[in-house]
Write an enzyme that holds these catalytic residues in place. Sequence first.
Site, PDB file in Angstrom:
ATOM      1  N   HIS A   1       0.872  -1.178   0.000  1.00 59.35           N
ATOM      2  CA  HIS A   1       0.000   0.000   0.000  1.00 59.35           C
ATOM      3  C   HIS A   1       0.914   1.235   0.000  1.00 59.35           C
ATOM      4  O   HIS A   1       2.042   1.177   0.493  1.00 59.35           O
ATOM      5  CB  HIS A   1      -0.829  -0.049   1.291  1.00 59.35           C
ATOM      6  CG  HIS A   1      -1.859   1.005   1.442  1.00 59.35           C
ATOM      7  ND1 HIS A   1      -1.564   2.257   1.917  1.00 59.35           N
ATOM      8  CD2 HIS A   1      -3.196   1.006   1.213  1.00 59.35           C
ATOM      9  CE1 HIS A   1      -2.673   2.984   1.968  1.00 59.35           C
ATOM     10  NE2 HIS A   1      -3.677   2.245   1.541  1.00 59.35           N
TER      11      HIS A   1
ATOM     12  N   ASP B   1       3.211  -4.326   8.128  1.00 60.01           N
ATOM     13  CA  ASP B   1       2.010  -3.495   8.011  1.00 60.01           C
ATOM     14  C   ASP B   1       0.805  -4.416   8.218  1.00 60.01           C
ATOM     15  O   ASP B   1       0.471  -5.220   7.347  1.00 60.01           O
ATOM     16  CB  ASP B   1       2.009  -2.842   6.612  1.00 60.01           C
ATOM     17  CG  ASP B   1       0.695  -2.138   6.305  1.00 60.01           C
ATOM     18  OD1 ASP B   1      -0.207  -2.122   7.172  1.00 60.01           O
ATOM     19  OD2 ASP B   1       0.571  -1.601   5.183  1.00 60.01           O
TER      20      ASP B   1
ATOM     21  N   GLN C   1      -4.517  -4.685   7.257  1.00 62.78           N
ATOM     22  CA  GLN C   1      -5.576  -5.591   6.781  1.00 62.78           C
ATOM     23  C   GLN C   1      -5.539  -6.940   7.495  1.00 62.78           C
ATOM     24  O   GLN C   1      -6.360  -7.810   7.197  1.00 62.78           O
ATOM     25  CB  GLN C   1      -5.438  -5.819   5.262  1.00 62.78           C
ATOM     26  CG  GLN C   1      -5.596  -4.579   4.422  1.00 62.78           C
ATOM     27  CD  GLN C   1      -7.014  -4.007   4.423  1.00 62.78           C
ATOM     28  OE1 GLN C   1      -7.957  -4.611   4.943  1.00 62.78           O
ATOM     29  NE2 GLN C   1      -7.166  -2.822   3.861  1.00 62.78           N
TER      30      GLN C   1
ATOM     31  N   CYS D   1      -4.969   2.631  -3.463  1.00 65.02           N
ATOM     32  CA  CYS D   1      -3.746   3.146  -2.838  1.00 65.02           C
ATOM     33  C   CYS D   1      -2.599   2.147  -2.964  1.00 65.02           C
ATOM     34  O   CYS D   1      -1.756   2.034  -2.066  1.00 65.02           O
ATOM     35  CB  CYS D   1      -3.964   3.514  -1.373  1.00 65.02           C
ATOM     36  SG  CYS D   1      -5.226   4.761  -1.153  1.00 65.02           S
TER      37      CYS D   1
HETATM   38  N1  C6P Z   1      -6.232   0.667   2.972  1.00 66.54           N
HETATM   39  C1  C6P Z   1      -8.132   0.364   1.516  1.00 66.54           C
HETATM   40  O1  C6P Z   1      -9.245   0.674   1.070  1.00 66.54           O
HETATM   41  P1  C6P Z   1      -4.793   3.910   7.212  1.00 66.54           P
HETATM   42  O2  C6P Z   1      -5.399   4.719   6.109  1.00 66.54           O
HETATM   43  O3  C6P Z   1      -3.544   4.524   7.743  1.00 66.54           O
HETATM   44  O4  C6P Z   1      -5.761   3.514   8.255  1.00 66.54           O
HETATM   45  O5  C6P Z   1      -4.358   2.523   6.559  1.00 66.54           O
HETATM   46  C2  C6P Z   1      -3.407   2.539   5.545  1.00 66.54           C
HETATM   47  C3  C6P Z   1      -3.201   1.171   4.996  1.00 66.54           C
HETATM   48  C4  C6P Z   1      -1.963   0.576   5.165  1.00 66.54           C
HETATM   49  N2  C6P Z   1      -1.727  -0.674   4.727  1.00 66.54           N
HETATM   50  C5  C6P Z   1      -2.677  -1.383   4.105  1.00 66.54           C
HETATM   51  C6  C6P Z   1      -2.370  -2.778   3.659  1.00 66.54           C
HETATM   52  C7  C6P Z   1      -3.943  -0.831   3.898  1.00 66.54           C
HETATM   53  O6  C6P Z   1      -4.879  -1.541   3.273  1.00 66.54           O
HETATM   54  C8  C6P Z   1      -4.215   0.483   4.330  1.00 66.54           C
HETATM   55  C9  C6P Z   1      -5.541   1.131   4.086  1.00 66.54           C
HETATM   56  C10 C6P Z   1      -7.582   1.120   2.686  1.00 66.54           C
HETATM   57  O7  C6P Z   1      -7.492  -0.565   1.036  1.00 66.54           O
HETATM   58  C11 C6P Z   1      -7.692   2.604   2.485  1.00 66.54           C
HETATM   59  S1  C6P Z   1      -6.667   3.200   1.209  1.00 66.54           S
END
Ligand code: C6P
Length: 414
Positions: A122, A199, A202, A367
């Site tokens: 991401h 990370d 998910q 993203c």
């Molecule tokens: N993905 C999706 O619709 P935040 O925005 O900081 O809470 O999470 C960021 C993030 C980091 N790593 C992974 C693997 C993610 O999937 C996400 C967030 C969402 O897929 C919003 S773009």
Amino acid sequence: MINTDEIRKDFPILNLKKNGKRLVYLDSAATSQKPMQVINAVSDYYQTYNANIHRGMYDISVKATEEYTNSKELAADWINAGSYREIVYVRNATEAINIVALSWGNENIKEGDTILITTMEHHSNIVPWQMLAERKKAHLEYVKLNESKFIDMDDYREKLKKNPKIVAFTHVSNVLGTVNPAKEMVELAHSNGAVVLVDGAQAAPHIGVDVKNIDCDFYAFSSHKMLGPAGIGVLYAKEDILENMPPVLGGGDMIRSVNFDKSEWNELPWKFEAGTSNIEGGIGFGAAIKYLKGVGIKNIEMHENAITMYALKRLADVKGMSIFGPGIEEINKRIGVISFKIDGAHPHDIATIFNSEGIAIRAGHHCAMPLVRELLSENAVARISFYIYNTQEEVDTVIDAIAKVKEVLRLNKQ
Ligand code: C6P
């Protein structure tokens, strides 16, 4: 197994009608819905003990401090961290990764060093490392995916030979749904002398995470994807590593003492939490973890597995359908995030027609532009994603909506 009828009663939004139809929410990978238990916990704080934490001698401030700290204990328990001292509250997974890149990265990465990530990441796990590499004149390297779109472990071993100082990879892909072999990857990186950030944005909401067992040095995740409020998330780090990291932000609460010429930092984890915290966010997050614990992570895994299996089977029968990510035969290597395309239909048209049927899905690059554009060779893909409240009947509505897409776009005639 989960009783979805009972669970759904806790989520008021799921009774809403959209375009005359009941909302079918299939975008939990973007953010999850919230149960009354979380909504009430936040409301209860505002109504009965709204006060700042760590500052007041009076009852409601003491209670707010206790509830906030208690939520960190729940978060520590959720991922099996050693203690809440290893749980830094941040805004989200993105901020957690940025803090590591800024604090640990600025201290430890030198000119010419290598940072290793994967092509499955991401943007949140790419951009902070690009910025760090630029600041330090370091090299950013990417591990390839193999033909089946899993991390190419041979390439990983090869890239580790470049002696990266840090390796960062996603536990679960937000596009492919793939669960990466985190423990094995950490072991390989450690035996090569690298520290590892995982990370978990998910993963933490959907699969049992045990940071002691994985042995990662850092783990990042967000509350809003696991029934909690937005604006609060976790940077987990091993205590000895956190102790040696400098704070990124300075101000109130992160200090033990301040003199005109110098300050001393507070104990962990407060050293990294400058200024008034997102108190209601932390309290709501605690309620969310309590709720998830009540459901049980094994039940969550089983439920999502069953619904994903059902969806993959039904989608496989759709003419012109391509699914990205592990198939039914590799169901144990994926979660309920299913990205797909239908020949002749733009993903944005799919999402728009789904919306007219009351179904909320996401379409775009999610993203993860490098993965979607360069590796899947698409500009955008459509994505459905499940959580504890989704049902097989909702999968059936997806199949009906796909028929509608084909009808509207006249794809049946092809
Ligand atoms: N993905 C999706 O619709 P935040 O925005 O900081 O809470 O999470 C960021 C993030 C980091 N790593 C992974 C693997 C993610 O999937 C996400 C967030 C969402 O897929 C919003 S773009």
